[in-house]
Design a protein around this motif. Structure first.
Motif, PDB file in Angstrom:
ATOM      1  N   HIS A   1      69.908  29.184 -16.741  1.00  0.00           N
ATOM      2  CA  HIS A   1      68.451  29.039 -16.606  1.00  0.00           C
ATOM      3  C   HIS A   1      67.959  29.442 -15.219  1.00  0.00           C
TER       4      HIS A   1
ATOM      5  N   ALA B   1      67.942  40.639 -12.599  1.00  0.00           N
ATOM      6  CA  ALA B   1      67.782  40.268 -14.015  1.00  0.00           C
ATOM      7  C   ALA B   1      68.442  41.288 -14.925  1.00  0.00           C
TER       8      ALA B   1
ATOM      9  N   ALA C   1      59.784  37.622 -19.393  1.00  0.00           N
ATOM     10  CA  ALA C   1      58.850  36.650 -18.818  1.00  0.00           C
ATOM     11  C   ALA C   1      58.624  36.933 -17.337  1.00  0.00           C
TER      12      ALA C   1
ATOM     13  N   SER D   1      66.442  40.872 -21.621  1.00  0.00           N
ATOM     14  CA  SER D   1      66.587  39.462 -21.990  1.00  0.00           C
ATOM     15  C   SER D   1      65.218  38.800 -22.031  1.00  0.00           C
ATOM     16  N   LYS D   2      65.151  37.671 -22.721  1.00  0.00           N
ATOM     17  CA  LYS D   2      63.887  36.941 -22.847  1.00  0.00           C
ATOM     18  C   LYS D   2      63.347  36.547 -21.483  1.00  0.00           C
ATOM     19  N   ASP D   3      64.222  36.044 -20.607  1.00  0.00           N
ATOM     20  CA  ASP D   3      63.769  35.614 -19.282  1.00  0.00           C
ATOM     21  C   ASP D   3      63.323  36.792 -18.431  1.00  0.00           C
ATOM     22  N   SER D   4      63.963  37.960 -18.609  1.00  0.00           N
ATOM     23  CA  SER D   4      63.547  39.127 -17.830  1.00  0.00           C
ATOM     24  C   SER D   4      62.164  39.598 -18.259  1.00  0.00           C
TER      25      SER D   4
ATOM     26  N   LEU E   1      67.137  32.405 -14.013  1.00  0.00           N
ATOM     27  CA  LEU E   1      66.021  33.346 -14.046  1.00  0.00           C
ATOM     28  C   LEU E   1      64.731  32.650 -14.496  1.00  0.00           C
ATOM     29  N   GLU E   2      64.860  31.735 -15.428  1.00  0.00           N
ATOM     30  CA  GLU E   2      63.690  30.959 -15.851  1.00  0.00           C
ATOM     31  C   GLU E   2      63.158  30.144 -14.677  1.00  0.00           C
TER      32      GLU E   2
ATOM     33  N   GLU F   1      61.269  32.483 -12.332  1.00  0.00           N
ATOM     34  CA  GLU F   1      59.979  32.912 -12.886  1.00  0.00           C
ATOM     35  C   GLU F   1      58.938  31.815 -12.758  1.00  0.00           C
ATOM     36  N   ARG F   2      59.330  30.576 -13.032  1.00  0.00           N
ATOM     37  CA  ARG F   2      58.359  29.476 -12.963  1.00  0.00           C
ATOM     38  C   ARG F   2      57.921  29.201 -11.521  1.00  0.00           C
TER      39      ARG F   2
ATOM     40  N   ARG G   1      61.075  21.779 -19.356  1.00  0.00           N
ATOM     41  CA  ARG G   1      60.127  22.804 -19.792  1.00  0.00           C
ATOM     42  C   ARG G   1      58.816  22.166 -20.240  1.00  0.00           C
TER      43      ARG G   1
END
Length: 590
Positions: free
Chosen positions: A375, A407, A416, A411-414, A377-378, A381-382, A347
């Motif tokens: 991770h 997703a 983002a 959630s936090k990743d969703s 989904l993260e 997203e990236r 990260r």
């Protein structure tokens, strides 16, 4: 004989009994001896000296000075240039807590003097006020008001008479439940806490503010700002701004909370004076015992052992949260991250590559991460965000949309991923060849998204922007200004510069005769220089994409900006096709 300024200040509460007045206190009330607790700047210095690398506070202050984050005194009689604004204590403690984890003793052992502080004469006044039927609200963690009441009245304070809205050491000796970290504060007050404070304010005819900086932006300010106009009509507020010079009244709202109280209907008077003199006069008017003389201050710093690895890790986390990319790169290069967690290091490297504009490399970094697991989904997203930054908008939209369907909402990743997908559609709408598609996507009226917590500020911002595009109106400048303040309060320096970029984009008016080429060039150069100082080449050279760039950048400078970052080739062509004819027309007009 009392100074006239003190007499005039106390007269603001004439006719009110102690039971009708709420006393609101902050850390300044516990600075005098024998409490001898640290001031805000002293406590910040203590935390930095304990948990972070040598010179870290001075280094952060330098960045604040360069970015124009000054600390201005409340009183104009306090002469001198404004110093750099110190970072929020809660931001520093957040990094320290994350770095130490479950290590014993906890980070909050550094506040041992707070948990054991003896009451001083200001607390004695507060105890007398409570004993007379008054109520006390405080931001402090110490229990000095309660101790003073026990000493003076041989019994505990009346039920619900003293309220610590950020918690206190009465809630637990380890301090784990204190509202002392940014993660706890940024979400604002829980509903029950907010309801209680609103009742305290509405149920008072007077309020005395003692030793309080008014810097609780995330909870107190937002609570008062949400009150309807005239909600506090009839509330008389006497705000004591402590100083050592001749007492006098301050007219301007040096603290935002003062203006918010006025907007809610309160009658606010700010007096700049020695706190003890004002409280002594108030005690006399209420028939309470006089304040005793001052006691010599004897501050102490509780010892706490911190390993070099913990200090390196806390510093690594702190610099990332502040957006100090240059310093994060240095720690990575020196191998002083204090962690071998591959996800955390990925990260950190990802954000460095993002700010360097090396988006191809960034996509390669995340493609090497597991495509399944916690991770995934993260990772998606990236990769999608890198495509968006390159101007590869159709691949970015397709890739992010495909993963968004998988997703888990909320959630936090969703959140983002939703933000990045919104940025892609917003960017499409600004791009002539993709605008028809963007309009179709916007007109589909997507299902109501999951409600994101308030700390997901950038997501709320992009939702506001997309809503404006749907309705065919400009996006809200007020929202952008609020977001800028949000990032100032969280000390995210890159966030501040990103919103300065947005304000320059949205505020550009080609028809404004006062906006000369020279003024525009100065503004864009200032933003470029600030980004470069922070270590963000992407932020610096994206300035050339702002409206009006053809007025201030030469063709050579514009080409440099396009090729300094890893944009897609079609996007470079698209940008040049926009820039070159406008630059030529501008040159012909002289």
């Amino acid at each position: 004989m009392r100074p006239q300024g003190v007499t005039d200040a106390v007269r603001h509460l004439d006719g009110l009994s102690p039971a009708e007045v709420l006393v609101w206190s902050g850390a300044g009330a516990s600075v005098e001896g024998p409490s001898s607790l640290p001031t805000g700047p002293e406590l910040t210095r203590r935390v930095f000296d304990t948990f972070f690398e040598d010179g870290s506070l001075d280094r952060v202050m330098t960045y604040h000075q360069v970015l124009g984050l000054g600390a201005y005194g409340a009183c104009p009689r306090d002469a001198g240039l404004p110093a750099a604004r110190p970072p929020r204590l809660e931001t520093a403690l957040e990094a320290a807590v994350r770095a130490r984890g479950d290590t014993s003793p906890s980070v909050f052992a550094l506040l041992d003097d707070v948990s054991k502080a003896a009451p001083n004469r200001l607390h004695a006044f507060a105890a007398d006020h409570v004993a007379s039927g008054g109520r006390h609200v405080t931001a402090n963690f110490d229990t000095c008001v309660e101790r003073a009441h026990e000493e003076r009245y041989a019994g505990p304070v009346p039920d619900r008479a003293v309220h610590h809205f950020h918690g206190s050491f009465l809630d637990g000796p380890d301090g784990e439940r204190l509202g002392a970290t940014l993660g706890r504060l940024s979400a604002g007050f829980p509903k029950r806490e907010a309801a209680r404070l609103r009742c305290e304010l509405r149920g008072s005819r007077g309020m005395v503010v003692v030793g309080y900086s008014g810097s609780d932006y995330f909870d107190v300010d937002r609570l008062v700002a949400a009150l309807p106009p005239e909600e506090l009509r009839g509330l008389r507020v006497l705000w004591i701004s402590h100083s050592g010079h001749e007492p006098h009244t301050l007219g301007a709202d040096a603290v935002p909370l003062q203006a918010l109280l006025r907007a809610a209907g309160a009658d606010v008077r700010v007096v700049c004076a020695p706190t003890a003199e004002v409280l002594d006069a108030l005690a006399d008017s209420w028939g309470l015992p006089a304040l005793p003389g001052p006691v010599r201050r004897t501050p102490r710093t509780p010892p706490l052992s911190v390993t070099d690895a913990e200090r390196d890790h806390a510093t690594f986390l702190l610099y990332q949260s502040l957006g100090l990319h240059r310093e994060v790169r240095r720690l990575l290069r020196e191998g002083r991250t204090g962690t071998d967690d591959p996800d955390e290091l990925r990260r950190a490297r990802s954000r460095i590559l993002w700010e360097a504009g090396r988006w191809n490399t960034l996509r390669g970094l995340w493609r090497g991460a597991p495509a399944r697991g916690p991770h995934a989904l993260e990772r998606a997203e990236r990769i999608g965000a890198a495509l968006w930054a390159q101007g590869r908008l159709l691949p970015a939209w397709w890739y992010l949309r495909r993963h968004a369907r998988r997703a888990d909402a909320g959630s936090k990743d969703s959140f983002a991923l939703e933000e990045t997908l919104g940025r892609v559609v917003e960017h499409m709408h600004r791009t002539p060849d993709l605008r028809p598609l963007a309009r179709r996507l916007l007109s589909r009226a997507p299902a109501e998204p999951a409600d994101a917590p308030v700390e997901f500020r950038a997501l709320h911002d992009v939702r506001d922007s997309l809503d404006g595009l749907r309705r065919g109106v400009p996006r809200s400048q007020a929202h952008a200004r609020d977001s800028t303040v949000w990032f100032q309060e969280t000390n995210d320096l890159q966030g501040i510069l990103s919103y300065r970029h947005r304000l320059l984009r949205d505020g550009y008016d080609a028809a404004d005769p006062a906006l000369t080429d020279e003024i525009l060039r100065d503004r864009y150069d200032e933003l470029t220089a600030a980004n470069l100082f922070l270590g963000s080449a992407a932020g610096a050279w994206r300035t050339a994409l702002l409206p009006g760039a053809h007025r201030v950048y030469s063709v050579r400078e514009y080409l440099f900006a396009l090729f300094a970052l890893q944009y897609g080739w079609w996007h470079r062509f698209r940008l040049l096709a926009w820039f070159l004819p406008r630059r030529a027309r501008h040159r012909r007009r002289g």
